[in-house]
Design a protein around this motif. Structure first.
Motif, PDB file in Angstrom:
ATOM      1  N   ASN A  72       0.804  -1.144   0.150  1.00 11.66           N
ATOM      2  CA  ASN A  72      -0.004  -0.091  -0.096  1.00 11.66           C
ATOM      3  C   ASN A  72       0.601   1.153   0.011  1.00 11.66           C
ATOM      4  O   ASN A  72       1.632   1.302   0.590  1.00 11.66           O
ATOM      5  N   ILE A  73       0.646   2.226  -0.781  1.00  9.56           N
ATOM      6  CA  ILE A  73       1.052   3.782  -0.847  1.00  9.56           C
ATOM      7  C   ILE A  73      -0.147   4.582  -0.465  1.00  9.56           C
ATOM      8  O   ILE A  73      -0.987   4.473  -1.046  1.00  9.56           O
ATOM      9  N   VAL A  74       0.321   5.246   0.372  1.00  7.77           N
ATOM     10  CA  VAL A  74      -0.735   6.265   0.994  1.00  7.77           C
ATOM     11  C   VAL A  74      -1.252   7.087  -0.367  1.00  7.77           C
ATOM     12  O   VAL A  74      -2.836   7.392  -0.327  1.00  7.77           O
ATOM     13  N   TYR A  75      -0.541   7.497  -1.256  1.00  6.31           N
ATOM     14  CA  TYR A  75      -1.154   8.425  -2.196  1.00  6.31           C
ATOM     15  C   TYR A  75      -1.346   7.601  -3.457  1.00  6.31           C
ATOM     16  O   TYR A  75      -1.180   8.197  -4.611  1.00  6.31           O
ATOM     17  N   LYS A  76      -1.467   6.366  -3.603  1.00  2.00           N
ATOM     18  CA  LYS A  76      -1.246   5.450  -4.751  1.00  2.00           C
ATOM     19  C   LYS A  76      -2.184   5.663  -5.807  1.00  2.00           C
ATOM     20  O   LYS A  76      -2.117   5.940  -6.862  1.00  2.00           O
ATOM     21  N   ASP A  77      -3.801   5.938  -5.299  1.00  4.59           N
ATOM     22  CA  ASP A  77      -4.799   6.219  -6.253  1.00  4.59           C
ATOM     23  C   ASP A  77      -4.504   7.612  -6.970  1.00  4.59           C
ATOM     24  O   ASP A  77      -4.701   7.628  -8.252  1.00  4.59           O
ATOM     25  N   LYS A  78      -4.171   8.598  -6.288  1.00 11.21           N
ATOM     26  CA  LYS A  78      -3.582   9.719  -7.117  1.00 11.21           C
ATOM     27  C   LYS A  78      -2.711   9.781  -7.960  1.00 11.21           C
ATOM     28  O   LYS A  78      -2.719  10.216  -9.011  1.00 11.21           O
ATOM     29  N   ILE A  79      -1.570   8.991  -7.715  1.00  5.75           N
ATOM     30  CA  ILE A  79      -0.404   8.916  -8.569  1.00  5.75           C
ATOM     31  C   ILE A  79      -1.151   8.112  -9.622  1.00  5.75           C
ATOM     32  O   ILE A  79      -0.738   8.536 -10.745  1.00  5.75           O
ATOM     33  N   GLU A  80      -1.772   7.088  -9.643  1.00  5.16           N
ATOM     34  CA  GLU A  80      -2.190   6.383 -10.696  1.00  5.16           C
ATOM     35  C   GLU A  80      -2.890   7.162 -11.720  1.00  5.16           C
ATOM     36  O   GLU A  80      -3.058   6.989 -12.854  1.00  5.16           O
ATOM     37  N   LYS A  81      -3.981   7.661 -11.114  1.00  2.00           N
ATOM     38  CA  LYS A  81      -4.766   8.724 -11.925  1.00  2.00           C
ATOM     39  C   LYS A  81      -4.212   9.589 -12.659  1.00  2.00           C
ATOM     40  O   LYS A  81      -4.376   9.820 -13.938  1.00  2.00           O
ATOM     41  N   LEU A  82      -2.940  10.250 -12.096  1.00  2.00           N
ATOM     42  CA  LEU A  82      -2.186  11.058 -12.777  1.00  2.00           C
ATOM     43  C   LEU A  82      -1.517  10.642 -13.714  1.00  2.00           C
ATOM     44  O   LEU A  82      -1.288  11.304 -14.877  1.00  2.00           O
ATOM     45  N   LEU A  83      -0.832   9.384 -13.637  1.00  2.00           N
ATOM     46  CA  LEU A  83       0.034   8.870 -14.561  1.00  2.00           C
ATOM     47  C   LEU A  83      -0.674   8.176 -15.990  1.00  2.00           C
ATOM     48  O   LEU A  83      -0.413   8.645 -16.991  1.00  2.00           O
ATOM     49  N   LEU A  84      -2.134   7.833 -15.494  1.00  2.00           N
ATOM     50  CA  LEU A  84      -2.958   7.383 -16.707  1.00  2.00           C
ATOM     51  C   LEU A  84      -3.176   8.613 -17.312  1.00  2.00           C
ATOM     52  O   LEU A  84      -3.249   8.539 -18.697  1.00  2.00           O
ATOM     53  N   HIS A  85      -3.550   9.722 -16.859  1.00  2.00           N
ATOM     54  CA  HIS A  85      -3.604  11.094 -17.701  1.00  2.00           C
ATOM     55  C   HIS A  85      -2.495  11.549 -18.469  1.00  2.00           C
ATOM     56  O   HIS A  85      -2.783  11.726 -19.535  1.00  2.00           O
ATOM     57  N   ARG A 246      -7.968   4.724 -22.863  1.00  2.00           N
ATOM     58  CA  ARG A 246      -7.065   6.070 -23.158  1.00  2.00           C
ATOM     59  C   ARG A 246      -7.799   7.349 -23.162  1.00  2.00           C
ATOM     60  O   ARG A 246      -7.550   8.320 -21.997  1.00  2.00           O
ATOM     61  N   ALA A 247      -8.974   7.342 -23.787  1.00  2.00           N
ATOM     62  CA  ALA A 247     -10.000   8.544 -23.719  1.00  2.00           C
ATOM     63  C   ALA A 247     -10.513   8.632 -22.394  1.00  2.00           C
ATOM     64  O   ALA A 247     -10.817   9.900 -21.920  1.00  2.00           O
ATOM     65  N   LYS A 248     -10.879   7.521 -21.551  1.00  2.00           N
ATOM     66  CA  LYS A 248     -11.673   7.782 -20.479  1.00  2.00           C
ATOM     67  C   LYS A 248     -10.538   8.329 -18.987  1.00  2.00           C
ATOM     68  O   LYS A 248     -10.899   8.824 -18.279  1.00  2.00           O
ATOM     69  N   SER A 249      -9.324   8.143 -19.592  1.00  2.00           N
ATOM     70  CA  SER A 249      -8.225   8.489 -18.598  1.00  2.00           C
ATOM     71  C   SER A 249      -7.903  10.044 -18.421  1.00  2.00           C
ATOM     72  O   SER A 249      -7.135  10.363 -17.742  1.00  2.00           O
ATOM     73  N   VAL A 250      -8.165  10.793 -19.442  1.00  2.00           N
ATOM     74  CA  VAL A 250      -8.062  12.030 -19.748  1.00  2.00           C
ATOM     75  C   VAL A 250      -8.813  13.072 -18.624  1.00  2.00           C
ATOM     76  O   VAL A 250      -9.924  12.695 -18.499  1.00  2.00           O
ATOM     77  N   LEU A 251      -8.173  13.592 -17.784  1.00  2.00           N
ATOM     78  CA  LEU A 251      -8.758  14.560 -16.957  1.00  2.00           C
ATOM     79  C   LEU A 251      -9.206  15.750 -17.525  1.00  2.00           C
ATOM     80  O   LEU A 251      -8.372  16.458 -18.237  1.00  2.00           O
ATOM     81  N   SER A 252     -10.106  16.269 -16.773  1.00  2.00           N
ATOM     82  CA  SER A 252     -10.665  17.871 -16.921  1.00  2.00           C
ATOM     83  C   SER A 252      -9.372  18.472 -16.410  1.00  2.00           C
ATOM     84  O   SER A 252      -8.740  18.110 -15.543  1.00  2.00           O
ATOM     85  N   GLN A 253      -9.329  19.833 -16.725  1.00  2.00           N
ATOM     86  CA  GLN A 253      -8.268  20.689 -16.002  1.00  2.00           C
ATOM     87  C   GLN A 253      -8.633  20.881 -14.620  1.00  2.00           C
ATOM     88  O   GLN A 253      -7.431  20.945 -13.852  1.00  2.00           O
ATOM     89  N   GLU A 254      -9.784  20.991 -14.188  1.00  2.00           N
ATOM     90  CA  GLU A 254     -10.235  21.127 -12.848  1.00  2.00           C
ATOM     91  C   GLU A 254      -9.896  19.868 -12.017  1.00  2.00           C
ATOM     92  O   GLU A 254      -9.224  20.049 -10.936  1.00  2.00           O
ATOM     93  N   ASP A 255     -10.205  18.801 -12.545  1.00  2.00           N
ATOM     94  CA  ASP A 255     -10.002  17.402 -11.905  1.00  2.00           C
ATOM     95  C   ASP A 255      -8.399  17.226 -11.800  1.00  2.00           C
ATOM     96  O   ASP A 255      -8.036  16.701 -10.744  1.00  2.00           O
ATOM     97  N   MET A 256      -7.792  17.650 -12.704  1.00  2.00           N
ATOM     98  CA  MET A 256      -6.223  17.427 -12.737  1.00  2.00           C
ATOM     99  C   MET A 256      -5.619  18.173 -11.873  1.00  2.00           C
ATOM    100  O   MET A 256      -4.709  17.794 -11.118  1.00  2.00           O
ATOM    101  N   GLU A 257      -5.929  19.803 -11.810  1.00  2.00           N
ATOM    102  CA  GLU A 257      -5.402  20.352 -10.873  1.00  2.00           C
ATOM    103  C   GLU A 257      -5.740  20.040  -9.170  1.00  2.00           C
ATOM    104  O   GLU A 257      -5.049  19.976  -8.295  1.00  2.00           O
ATOM    105  N   PHE A 258      -6.939  19.341  -9.021  1.00  2.00           N
ATOM    106  CA  PHE A 258      -7.367  18.852  -7.890  1.00  2.00           C
ATOM    107  C   PHE A 258      -6.526  17.766  -7.398  1.00  2.00           C
ATOM    108  O   PHE A 258      -6.162  17.595  -6.168  1.00  2.00           O
ATOM    109  N   ASN A 259      -6.194  16.807  -8.283  1.00  2.00           N
ATOM    110  CA  ASN A 259      -5.514  15.668  -7.916  1.00  2.00           C
ATOM    111  C   ASN A 259      -4.071  16.080  -7.906  1.00  2.00           C
ATOM    112  O   ASN A 259      -3.197  15.511  -6.878  1.00  2.00           O
TER     113      ASN A 259
END
Length: 320
Positions: A72-85, A246-259
């Protein structure tokens, strides 16, 4: 383990000699050796000088063995979401250092002072040893987190790992380019000769010592003399396994900044927690206020400069 063989100041010639005196099995795999050194850290602190292993402080009582709860990594979910983006909108090879900065695991000052640690210590009036300790612990922690997240995304079939390559910065060129086969051959030859000269096996053995700037200066000098190159780095790219994902992994600018902001805040908090636990465990004289200063200077992004004020930490433990 024959802990009676551990005494402060004792030097073991190499890993094999260490195993012989401590009654340990000589392991061939890197992971097995790492596990042995991790166990050794329960009984003492040590440093390495080339192949030699120097015992610094032997604890009166061994530290409690930490039970791991998976990977487990405390911030794993956020890292993975940003890497996919990141790999959904970028398809060019990138170094791990650049990628770590890209998802805000640290800020631009971290890269700026990575090769100028003594200068940072002087500017911030902090002991050299504390700055070196900060970089070593933070870089190892963040790099390991990134690598584990990338490996996990590949194992789950979300990303495909491309072949790594060497990119070079040429004089009079504004962008890096892929090294030729001949350049790769000479670069590896230069690097190997310098590792022998510095009596180490990998660059990691030098990265957090005061010999690192000298190593880089000599490396860059030889690169210029033999290839007329400014520098080089290892780059790797990852691709999504299918276009729909790939298309589903693209975050909006707001979501990206939040993460990005949320990840950076959690990294600041977790690194401070690591330093706090280290100080409690080892009774080290390291200043928590200095570590807090370095986190704010090198890790915290612009929007998280006041992260400590928003954290749940007892301020008196640092400034009291």
């Amino acid at each position: 383990m024959k802990i009676q063989a551990l005494t402060s100041g004792k030097t073991f010639k190499n890993y094999k000699a260490l195993c012989g005196e401590l009654g340990l099995e000589v392991k061939r795999s890197g992971d097995s050796r790492k596990a042995q050194f991790k166990e050794l850290e329960r009984y003492c602190t040590y440093s390495k000088d080339g192949h030699s292993i120097i015992i610094e402080e032997v604890f009166e009582q061994p530290l409690q063995k930490i039970k791991r709860k998976g990977n487990n990594i405390v911030y794993k979910d956020k890292i993975e979401k940003l890497l996919l983006h990141y790999f959904a909108v970028n398809d060019f090879p990138v170094s791990k250092f650049h990628l770590m900065q890209g998802i805000r695991l640290f800020n631009h000052n971290y890269k700026r002072f990575f090769g100028s640690k003594r200068k940072l210590a002087y500017l911030e009036d902090v002991e050299d040893v504390e700055v070196f300790h900060f970089f070593q612990c933070s870089f190892n922690c963040l790099k390991k987190s990134l690598e584990r997240c990338l490996d996990d995304l590949v194992k789950r079939g979300l990303l495909i790992e491309e072949k790594s390559l060497i990119k070079v910065w040429r004089f009079r060129e504004s962008m890096p380019s892929i090294a030729t086969q001949n350049e790769v051959k000479i670069i590896k030859k230069i690097e190997c000769s310098l590792l022998v000269e510095f009596n180490v096996t990998t660059k990691s053995d030098l990265m957090f010592t005061d010999k690192w700037p000298e190593f880089i200066d000599m490396l860059n000098k030889k690169l210029k003399e033999e290839l007329y190159l400014r520098s080089y780095y290892v780059a790797k790219s990852y691709k999504h396994t299918c276009e729909k994902r790939r298309a589903k992994s693209v975050l909006s600018q707001e979501d990206m900044e939040f993460n990005l902001s949320g990840l950076n805040f959690t990294v600041c908090d977790q690194l401070y927690k690591n330093f706090y636990r280290y100080k409690q465990r080892t009774k080290n004289q390291m200043s928590l206020s200095n570590q807090l200063l370095l986190i704010s200077k090198l890790i915290a992004s612009k929007e998280n400069k006041n992260w400590f004020e928003r954290s749940s930490w007892d301020k008196g433990e640092v400034f009291g």
